[in-house]
Design an enzyme around this catalytic site. Structure first.
Site, short mmCIF file in Angstrom:
data_model
loop_
_atom_site.label_atom_id
_atom_site.label_comp_id
_atom_site.label_asym_id
_atom_site.label_seq_id
_atom_site.Cartn_x
_atom_site.Cartn_y
_atom_site.Cartn_z
N ASP A 1 -10.00 3.29 2.18
CA ASP A 1 -10.18 2.86 3.58
C ASP A 1 -10.72 4.03 4.42
OD1 ASP A 1 -9.34 0.21 3.34
OD2 ASP A 1 -7.24 0.72 3.68
N LYS B 1 0.81 -1.23 0.00
CA LYS B 1 0.00 0.00 0.00
C LYS B 1 0.84 1.28 0.00
CE LYS B 1 -4.25 -1.62 2.25
NZ LYS B 1 -5.21 -1.34 3.32
P1 NAP Z 1 -0.48 -3.32 11.10
O1 NAP Z 1 -0.05 -2.15 10.29
O2 NAP Z 1 0.34 -4.54 11.13
O3 NAP Z 1 -0.68 -2.80 12.62
C1 NAP Z 1 -1.06 -3.68 13.64
C2 NAP Z 1 -1.39 -2.91 14.92
O4 NAP Z 1 -1.90 -3.84 15.87
C3 NAP Z 1 -0.19 -2.24 15.56
O5 NAP Z 1 -0.62 -1.07 16.23
C4 NAP Z 1 0.26 -3.32 16.58
O6 NAP Z 1 0.98 -2.80 17.67
C5 NAP Z 1 -1.08 -3.81 17.04
N1 NAP Z 1 -1.06 -5.16 17.59
C6 NAP Z 1 -0.87 -6.32 16.91
N2 NAP Z 1 -0.95 -7.39 17.73
C7 NAP Z 1 -1.21 -6.88 18.97
C8 NAP Z 1 -1.41 -7.46 20.25
N3 NAP Z 1 -1.37 -8.79 20.41
N4 NAP Z 1 -1.66 -6.64 21.30
C9 NAP Z 1 -1.70 -5.31 21.12
N5 NAP Z 1 -1.52 -4.68 19.95
C10 NAP Z 1 -1.28 -5.46 18.88
O7 NAP Z 1 -1.94 -3.82 10.67
P2 NAP Z 1 -3.12 -2.93 10.05
O8 NAP Z 1 -3.06 -2.98 8.58
O9 NAP Z 1 -3.10 -1.61 10.73
O10 NAP Z 1 -4.41 -3.79 10.48
C11 NAP Z 1 -4.85 -3.84 11.82
C12 NAP Z 1 -6.18 -4.60 11.92
O11 NAP Z 1 -7.20 -3.88 11.22
C13 NAP Z 1 -6.13 -5.99 11.27
O12 NAP Z 1 -6.89 -6.85 12.08
C14 NAP Z 1 -6.82 -5.80 9.94
O13 NAP Z 1 -7.45 -6.98 9.48
C15 NAP Z 1 -7.85 -4.75 10.31
N6 NAP Z 1 -8.28 -3.96 9.15
C16 NAP Z 1 -9.60 -3.98 8.83
C17 NAP Z 1 -10.04 -3.23 7.77
C18 NAP Z 1 -11.50 -3.25 7.43
O14 NAP Z 1 -11.85 -2.93 6.29
N7 NAP Z 1 -12.36 -3.58 8.35
C19 NAP Z 1 -9.15 -2.45 7.01
C20 NAP Z 1 -7.80 -2.45 7.37
C21 NAP Z 1 -7.37 -3.22 8.45
P3 NAP Z 1 2.59 -2.58 17.59
O15 NAP Z 1 2.78 -1.29 16.84
O16 NAP Z 1 3.01 -2.51 19.00
O17 NAP Z 1 3.15 -3.77 16.85
#
Ligand code: NAP
Length: 283
Positions: free
Chosen positions: A107, A71
């Site tokens: 998004d 992205k």
């Molecule tokens: P990302 O860039 O990898 O970021 C992950 C985030 O989650 C970071 O802030 C990370 O913290 C935190 N995290 C991961 N595991 C954790 C845990 N066990 N305890 C506490 N914090 C934790 O991922 P992303 O793209 O932002 O996506 C995040 C979530 O949103 C995913 O579940 C994804 O499927 C969902 N999402 C949904 C949509 C939708 O359309 N509904 C769109 C986009 C994303 P650290 O910085 O400390 O690692």
């Protein structure tokens, strides 16, 4: 679906990409709208991203979604990007207009539309708590800032990432107070939950197979809206706990759906058949 010499090709670049719901969602939409278009998944490795962007032009591929891990890294290969994509620093939708590639980030609109449609929530003037500081949190912060939230508290496991986001967005939206806290700072987490009109989970905690966050739900105001970006399972532990306390809470299926609907509208110039797209999602 009948493929002919005139079929327009759309798709998604990701790595891996075979888990994506976008092909079923968009093919159902094209069919319902009677459009001679097809949508396929392309597994593109990071080292092939530039060549793949070139292939969009060379092969007249009409439009592409972009997902993890491309992205951000796709941006240098595009001719222009929308203001939302600029703020997020990421593109999830590209339209190819005669070889000119423009990037968008749907998004942002998908999140705002889900707040409106699923929760009847307008974040303008609200105090909002954002859990997480990754890619999804950037899109959420962009939407909240564009809508004029009054205060945003970003809580993350890695506090330096939350601080980086807070500093960056405050420099673009000086009138909005944006603070950063560690997930380990129990007092601040409690205060942020108690004072928020809207809580948005942008962490991957609570996804199928990942432990949910342990939050002091008793601190939540009864009026607070809760939006969990996680959509698998369809009812996350966070949403369940919030609903049990009487809060209006939803999981992220709506955001997934509306970001797809906005991509469809960018590509086709026609209103997306949202109900058909929702039905097609295997959730
Ligand atoms: P990302 O860039 O990898 O970021 C992950 C985030 O989650 C970071 O802030 C990370 O913290 C935190 N995290 C991961 N595991 C954790 C845990 N066990 N305890 C506490 N914090 C934790 O991922 P992303 O793209 O932002 O996506 C995040 C979530 O949103 C995913 O579940 C994804 O499927 C969902 N999402 C949904 C949509 C939708 O359309 N509904 C769109 C986009 C994303 P650290 O910085 O400390 O690692």
């Amino acid at each position: 679906m009948k493929i002919s010499g005139e079929t327009k090709v759309y798709g998604i670049f990701g790595h891996p990409v075979n888990h994506s719901f976008s092909p079923v969602m968009h093919n159902a939409a094209f069919e319902a709208a009677g459009l001679n278009c097809v949508y396929v998944a392309f597994d593109v490795s990071p080292e092939d991203l530039g060549a793949s962007a070139g292939a969009l032009r060379a092969m007249s591929i009409a439009g592409i979604n972009v997902t993890v891990p491309h992205k951000e890294s796709i941006i240098p290969f595009l001719d222009s990007i929308s203001p939302e994509a600029e703020l997020v620093g990421a593109v999830n939708t590209i339209i190819n207009s005669g070889g000119v590639l423009k990037g968008y980030n749907t998004d942002v609109g998908g999140f705002l539309m889900a707040l409106k449609e699923d929760l009847d929530c307008e974040p303008g003037g609200m105090r909002v708590t954002v859990l997480g500081a990754g890619g999804a949190a950037r899109a959420v912060l962009t939407g909240l800032c564009m809508k004029g939230a009054s205060e945003i508290n970003v809580i993350n496991r890695t506090v330096s990432k939350a601080q980086g986001l807070a500093d960056e967005f405050h420099s673009s939206f000086e009138q909005i107070e944006i603070n950063a806290y560690s997930l380990d700072d129990a007092d601040s987490v409690r205060d942020c939950l108690a004072g928020a009109g809207l809580i948005v989970n942008c962490t991957s905690a609570g996804m199928k197979g990942v432990e949910p966050l342990a939050l002091p739900f008793e601190a939540l105001s009864k009026e607070a809206f809760v939006y969990d970006l996680v959509y698998n399972p369809v009812e996350t532990e966070l949403v369940k706990a919030a609903r049990e306390r009487g809060n209006n809470a939803r999981t992220g299926l709506g955001m997934l759906l509306y970001q797809g609907a906005e991509s469809f509208e960018i590509w086709t110039g026609t209103v997306a058949p949202v109900d058909v797209m929702k039905k097609a999602l295997p959730l």
